[in-house]
Design a protein around this motif. Structure first.
Motif, PDB file in Angstrom:
ATOM      1  N   LEU A   1      78.581  -9.442  47.081  1.00  0.00           N
ATOM      2  CA  LEU A   1      78.126 -10.712  47.643  1.00  0.00           C
ATOM      3  C   LEU A   1      76.810 -11.133  46.999  1.00  0.00           C
ATOM      4  O   LEU A   1      76.115 -10.310  46.404  1.00  0.00           O
ATOM      5  CB  LEU A   1      77.957 -10.580  49.153  1.00  0.00           C
TER       6      LEU A   1
ATOM      7  N   SER B   1      71.488 -12.149  50.273  1.00  0.00           N
ATOM      8  CA  SER B   1      72.043 -13.097  51.236  1.00  0.00           C
ATOM      9  C   SER B   1      72.250 -12.406  52.578  1.00  0.00           C
ATOM     10  O   SER B   1      72.329 -11.173  52.664  1.00  0.00           O
ATOM     11  CB  SER B   1      73.375 -13.656  50.739  1.00  0.00           C
TER      12      SER B   1
ATOM     13  N   ASN C   1      74.917 -12.379  54.370  1.00  0.00           N
ATOM     14  CA  ASN C   1      76.207 -11.690  54.365  1.00  0.00           C
ATOM     15  C   ASN C   1      76.134 -10.359  53.617  1.00  0.00           C
ATOM     16  O   ASN C   1      76.752  -9.368  54.017  1.00  0.00           O
ATOM     17  CB  ASN C   1      77.279 -12.577  53.728  1.00  0.00           C
TER      18      ASN C   1
ATOM     19  N   LEU D   1      76.947  -6.854  55.434  1.00  0.00           N
ATOM     20  CA  LEU D   1      78.017  -5.978  54.963  1.00  0.00           C
ATOM     21  C   LEU D   1      77.466  -4.583  54.685  1.00  0.00           C
ATOM     22  O   LEU D   1      78.102  -3.571  55.003  1.00  0.00           O
ATOM     23  CB  LEU D   1      78.671  -6.556  53.716  1.00  0.00           C
TER      24      LEU D   1
ATOM     25  N   PHE E   1      82.437 -15.641  46.295  1.00  0.00           N
ATOM     26  CA  PHE E   1      81.640 -15.733  47.515  1.00  0.00           C
ATOM     27  C   PHE E   1      80.454 -16.679  47.351  1.00  0.00           C
ATOM     28  O   PHE E   1      79.622 -16.775  48.233  1.00  0.00           O
ATOM     29  CB  PHE E   1      81.165 -14.342  47.931  1.00  0.00           C
TER      30      PHE E   1
ATOM     31  N   THR F   1      79.200 -20.543  49.672  1.00  0.00           N
ATOM     32  CA  THR F   1      79.199 -20.460  51.123  1.00  0.00           C
ATOM     33  C   THR F   1      77.793 -20.746  51.613  1.00  0.00           C
ATOM     34  O   THR F   1      76.824 -20.536  50.892  1.00  0.00           O
ATOM     35  CB  THR F   1      79.637 -19.060  51.590  1.00  0.00           C
TER      36      THR F   1
ATOM     37  N   GLN G   1      74.801 -19.901  52.568  1.00  0.00           N
ATOM     38  CA  GLN G   1      73.919 -18.760  52.741  1.00  0.00           C
ATOM     39  C   GLN G   1      72.537 -19.124  52.217  1.00  0.00           C
ATOM     40  O   GLN G   1      72.370 -19.405  51.038  1.00  0.00           O
ATOM     41  CB  GLN G   1      74.462 -17.539  51.997  1.00  0.00           C
TER      42      GLN G   1
END
Length: 538
Positions: free
Chosen positions: A52, A56, A58, A62, A182, A185, A187
């Motif tokens: 990713l 970020s 995310n 993760l 990814f 998005t 972010q």
């Protein structure tokens, strides 16, 4: 929908791996050879930045899901024009965000460590330039820049459902060889406080890479760090600059925050002392006067030669531990070539740093924190007599074909010694009716036939989608034995070649020789495969 299922499968796999790792960690009682005797730390560089966008939300979340319970979140700190610290992997924002599209005329030229660079620098933007805007503004910017207006609706729905307040500078994958799926998005670029309060990692590592650069532009990393320490606990602060670590020594509690000196490449010059990092690593007594640990590129510990093969390990880990310094290793990634000795197995590489019987680093800095987490919690301290938690049959269809040319005596010997349960022989036939083991009927795929005198008998076989191939059935067994085997490289397009020193090593094996070998080897069975039968009529 297919992409959604892929992501869900990945997350389930990651969660399962973390659960197994947690189960295994409670059973490990062997003493680690780290300075403290505790397990090595898993430091996630920008979160799960191998998959990713780096730093970020995310990526951090993760990493939180799949890493060891006491993982450490790494944040490369950059300062904005008004002195706000953000987590971002590069001093230039355009290297991992869309800021160049949002502010097309805000690029600038600066000297960084004496090297002229052009780009969008954080020092040219106030935090309000990167600060909160409405969901509608973000979705409009996003749909306009990607040139696909239909995406704005999906982005807006996600934004409103999550109640997000987003920054217009959204992050993206900065390593262009990695998937951009990814990107795009919503972010935001996160502040250091955002990471601490929203992610809440069990450990936080702040890397201050360019203190001198920011000082030249009237920004103080020292002031930022000291101010931050009143509200945020940073467990580690690293820098490649001696003076910066010295400057914060009296203002931070060493029992709360460990100062770590980061080594760059051996020939690089440390700006405070004007010495090379290669000379400083030989004077760890000096480093101990201002730091509790060191962070070194992994080649400081396990160097490789010009052909990317491991050389004997150095003494830097034991030297650091003798001085009472913790030592952390950096530059671990799963998706670029590393030493051929590991056969593209990242776990094998991590184990060579943390569980080699002689020493263990105190932590590893990785873009893929799931791999070191599994190495620490699942695969370390396994003895020869340990019983596996799950009994699986290991089948080597062509032997250890990643280490040696497949179906050769060396490949089968290596597979048996590595613990394979079943050895496989894909059977091909020669012109004189000798069955032997080879992965393809086309000798060009797995031998040096294309460079041999037999190249003039190449043929085309539409039924097998072979164009200009040299078939085994057109050569006698004695002819084939004049050739050399060739290691198969399935990922040559990605420059992931296999063990080039052994690319043509080993001998072909007839089916009779293979069966004799397998009978005497420590394996439980064999697998004979007949993949091409249409040539019975030839």
């Amino acid at each position: 929908m297919r992409k959604m299922r892929s992501v869900l499968c990945l997350l389930l796999l990651c969660c399962s791996a973390a659960f197994v790792a947690a189960q295994r960690s409670s059973n490990v009682t062997s003493k680690w050879k780290t300075l403290s005797g505790d397990a090595p730390k898993v430091i996630a560089r920008g979160g799960f930045s191998g998959l990713l966008p780096d730093s970020s939300f995310n990526a951090y979340m993760l990493a939180q899901t799949i890493s060891s319970a006491d993982w450490v979140a790494w944040c490369d700190v950059q300062l904005t024009k008004d002195g706000v610290g953000i987590c971002f992997p590069d001093i230039k924002l355009n290297n991992a965000s869309d800021i160049d599209a949002l502010y097309q005329n805000r690029n600038n030229n600066y000297s960084v460590n004496g090297i002229p660079q052009t780009g969008w620098f954080s020092i040219d933007f106030n935090i309000k330039d990167l600060g909160p805007v409405s969901c509608g503004a973000v979705t409009a910017l996003f749909s306009f820049n990607v040139g696909q207006p239909r995406f704005w609706w999906h982005t807006l729905i996600v934004c409103l459902k999550l109640g997000l307040i987003l920054m217009p500078g959204t992050v993206k994958q900065g390593v262009y060889s990695r998937s951009p799926r990814f990107d795009g998005t919503p972010q935001q670029i996160l502040t250091v406080q955002d990471v601490a309060s929203q992610v809440k990692p069990p450990g936080l590592w702040l890397n201050i890479q360019h203190d001198s650069f920011y000082s030249q532009h009237n920004l103080s990393m020292r002031s930022f760090v000291i101010s931050l320490s009143r509200s945020v606990i940073a467990n580690y602060i690293s820098s490649p600059e001696v003076n910066f670590l010295r400057s914060i020594a009296s203002r931070l509690n060493p029992r709360v925050t460990k100062r770590v000196f980061r080594f760059l490449n051996e020939d690089d010059i440390e700006p405070s002392t004007s010495q090379t990092y290669g000379s400083l690593v030989k004077n760890l007594t000096f480093i101990k006067t201002f730091a509790a640990g060191i962070l070194v590129p992994k080649h400081y510990i396990w160097p490789t030669d010009s052909s990317l093969y491991l050389q004997p390990h150095t003494s830097v880990v034991s030297d650091a531990h003798k001085e009472g310094l913790e030592i952390y290793a950096a530059d671990f990634v799963n998706d670029v070539p590393f030493a051929y000795n590991y056969s593209y197995d990242p776990v094998a590489e991590y184990l060579s740093f943390i569980d080699n019987g002689e020493f263990s680093v105190d932590g590893v800095l990785s873009d893929f924190p799931m791999s070191p987490s599994a190495s620490v919690d699942c695969f370390s301290h396994l003895g020869a007599n340990d019983k596996p938690q799950v009994k699986l049959q290991i089948i080597a269809p062509q032997g250890a074909s990643g280490d040696y040319p497949g179906c050769t005596d060396l490949a089968y010997t290596k597979a048996a010694s590595d613990g394979a349960d079943i050895l496989g022989c894909p059977v091909q036939m020669t012109k004189d009716g000798i069955p032997f083991c080879l992965g393809s009927i086309n000798l060009i795929d797995t031998t040096t036939a294309a460079q041999s005198p037999f190249s003039d008998i190449a043929t085309t076989v539409p039924e097998l989608q072979i164009t200009n191939g040299i078939l085994t059935i057109n050569l006698s067994w004695s002819d084939i034995q004049t050739l050399k085997p060739a290691i198969s490289t399935r990922y040559s397009d990605f420059r992931l070649s296999r063990n080039p020193k052994a690319r043509n090593d080993g001998n072909f094996m007839s089916l009779a020789d293979f069966l004799t070998f397998s009978k005497n080897a420590n394996v439980s069975g064999v697998m004979i495969s007949i993949e091409v039968s249409l040539f019975r009529d030839y």
